[in-house]
Design a protein around this motif. Sequence first.
Motif, PDB file in Angstrom:
ATOM      1  N   GLN A 166      16.272 -75.004 -41.962  1.00  0.00           N
ATOM      2  CA  GLN A 166      15.149 -75.562 -41.222  1.00  0.00           C
ATOM      3  C   GLN A 166      15.655 -76.722 -40.366  1.00  0.00           C
ATOM      4  N   ILE A 167      16.343 -76.384 -39.273  1.00  0.00           N
ATOM      5  CA  ILE A 167      16.939 -77.413 -38.432  1.00  0.00           C
ATOM      6  C   ILE A 167      15.861 -78.099 -37.594  1.00  0.00           C
ATOM      7  N   SER A 168      15.039 -77.330 -36.919  1.00  0.00           N
ATOM      8  CA  SER A 168      13.949 -77.894 -36.122  1.00  0.00           C
ATOM      9  C   SER A 168      12.686 -77.828 -36.985  1.00  0.00           C
ATOM     10  N   VAL A 169      12.445 -78.895 -37.744  1.00  0.00           N
ATOM     11  CA  VAL A 169      11.375 -78.876 -38.752  1.00  0.00           C
ATOM     12  C   VAL A 169       9.987 -78.708 -38.150  1.00  0.00           C
ATOM     13  N   ARG A 170       9.843 -78.959 -36.860  1.00  0.00           N
ATOM     14  CA  ARG A 170       8.525 -78.774 -36.209  1.00  0.00           C
ATOM     15  C   ARG A 170       8.155 -77.303 -36.132  1.00  0.00           C
ATOM     16  N   HIS A 171       9.132 -76.396 -36.230  1.00  0.00           N
ATOM     17  CA  HIS A 171       8.871 -74.962 -36.099  1.00  0.00           C
ATOM     18  C   HIS A 171       8.709 -74.248 -37.436  1.00  0.00           C
ATOM     19  N   TRP A 172       8.543 -75.007 -38.508  1.00  0.00           N
ATOM     20  CA  TRP A 172       8.395 -74.431 -39.841  1.00  0.00           C
ATOM     21  C   TRP A 172       7.115 -74.945 -40.485  1.00  0.00           C
ATOM     22  N   VAL A 181      10.733 -82.969 -54.938  1.00  0.00           N
ATOM     23  CA  VAL A 181       9.666 -82.185 -54.321  1.00  0.00           C
ATOM     24  C   VAL A 181      10.349 -81.140 -53.453  1.00  0.00           C
ATOM     25  N   ASP A 182      10.052 -79.854 -53.688  1.00  0.00           N
ATOM     26  CA  ASP A 182      10.664 -78.778 -52.920  1.00  0.00           C
ATOM     27  C   ASP A 182       9.579 -77.991 -52.210  1.00  0.00           C
ATOM     28  N   LEU A 183       9.818 -77.712 -50.945  1.00  0.00           N
ATOM     29  CA  LEU A 183       8.846 -77.013 -50.116  1.00  0.00           C
ATOM     30  C   LEU A 183       9.416 -75.675 -49.676  1.00  0.00           C
ATOM     31  N   ALA A 184       8.683 -74.591 -49.987  1.00  0.00           N
ATOM     32  CA  ALA A 184       9.067 -73.248 -49.527  1.00  0.00           C
ATOM     33  C   ALA A 184       8.432 -73.072 -48.154  1.00  0.00           C
ATOM     34  N   THR A 185       9.239 -72.673 -47.166  1.00  0.00           N
ATOM     35  CA  THR A 185       8.776 -72.660 -45.774  1.00  0.00           C
ATOM     36  C   THR A 185       8.969 -71.323 -45.104  1.00  0.00           C
ATOM     37  N   ALA A 186       8.237 -71.154 -43.998  1.00  0.00           N
ATOM     38  CA  ALA A 186       8.395 -69.988 -43.110  1.00  0.00           C
ATOM     39  C   ALA A 186       8.243 -70.510 -41.680  1.00  0.00           C
ATOM     40  N   ARG A 187       8.811 -69.772 -40.743  1.00  0.00           N
ATOM     41  CA  ARG A 187       8.626 -70.145 -39.336  1.00  0.00           C
ATOM     42  C   ARG A 187       7.141 -70.099 -39.022  1.00  0.00           C
ATOM     43  N   ILE A 188       6.705 -70.976 -38.152  1.00  0.00           N
ATOM     44  CA  ILE A 188       5.276 -71.051 -37.802  1.00  0.00           C
ATOM     45  C   ILE A 188       4.786 -69.694 -37.271  1.00  0.00           C
ATOM     46  N   SER A 189       5.624 -68.961 -36.558  1.00  0.00           N
ATOM     47  CA  SER A 189       5.232 -67.669 -35.966  1.00  0.00           C
ATOM     48  C   SER A 189       5.211 -66.532 -36.988  1.00  0.00           C
TER      49      SER A 189
END
Length: 154
Positions: free
Chosen positions: A117-123, A141-149
């Motif tokens: 997650q380099i550009s955190v604004r896109h996740w 605290v761990d956050l599971a993420t996906a791209r916004i799209s």
Amino acid sequence: MNPEPATKSSTPQRIGVGLCSVLVLVGAAAVAHDARTVPAPAPPGKPSHKASVPESEPGPPVVRAGDGRPQPSPSLTETAVLPGLVGQNLDAAREAARAAGFSTPTSHDASGEGRRQISVRHWKVCAQTPLPGTHPTHIAVDLATARISEPCPG
């Protein structure tokens, strides 16, 4: 006149040399131990005593109160309310976790592809560990993420 065998006359010397060697090693160890400790400051108005804190031993940080007494680190005893972060932008979620008092929010790609997650604004945050609620502030605290799209997995 026969001289005594060398073993009988040198045995007391060997014992003396061995004992002396042991004492030297014990003394060296004591000096080395003293070199690793720092005396704690004496509280004002109280008799001085020699307390030492090992500098090189790992462990939780020690915070000194105004009077010099060791106190547990605030991060090991304090609790805070972790807000619900699911659905938020990763950047905002990390900032909210930090603002709540959790200094180590981490994140990972929930798809299992291992993307960074380099550009955190896109996740966006799909799941969080631990769940919202009151927790010790030293926990991770761990956050599971996906791209916004992309939709969140599963």
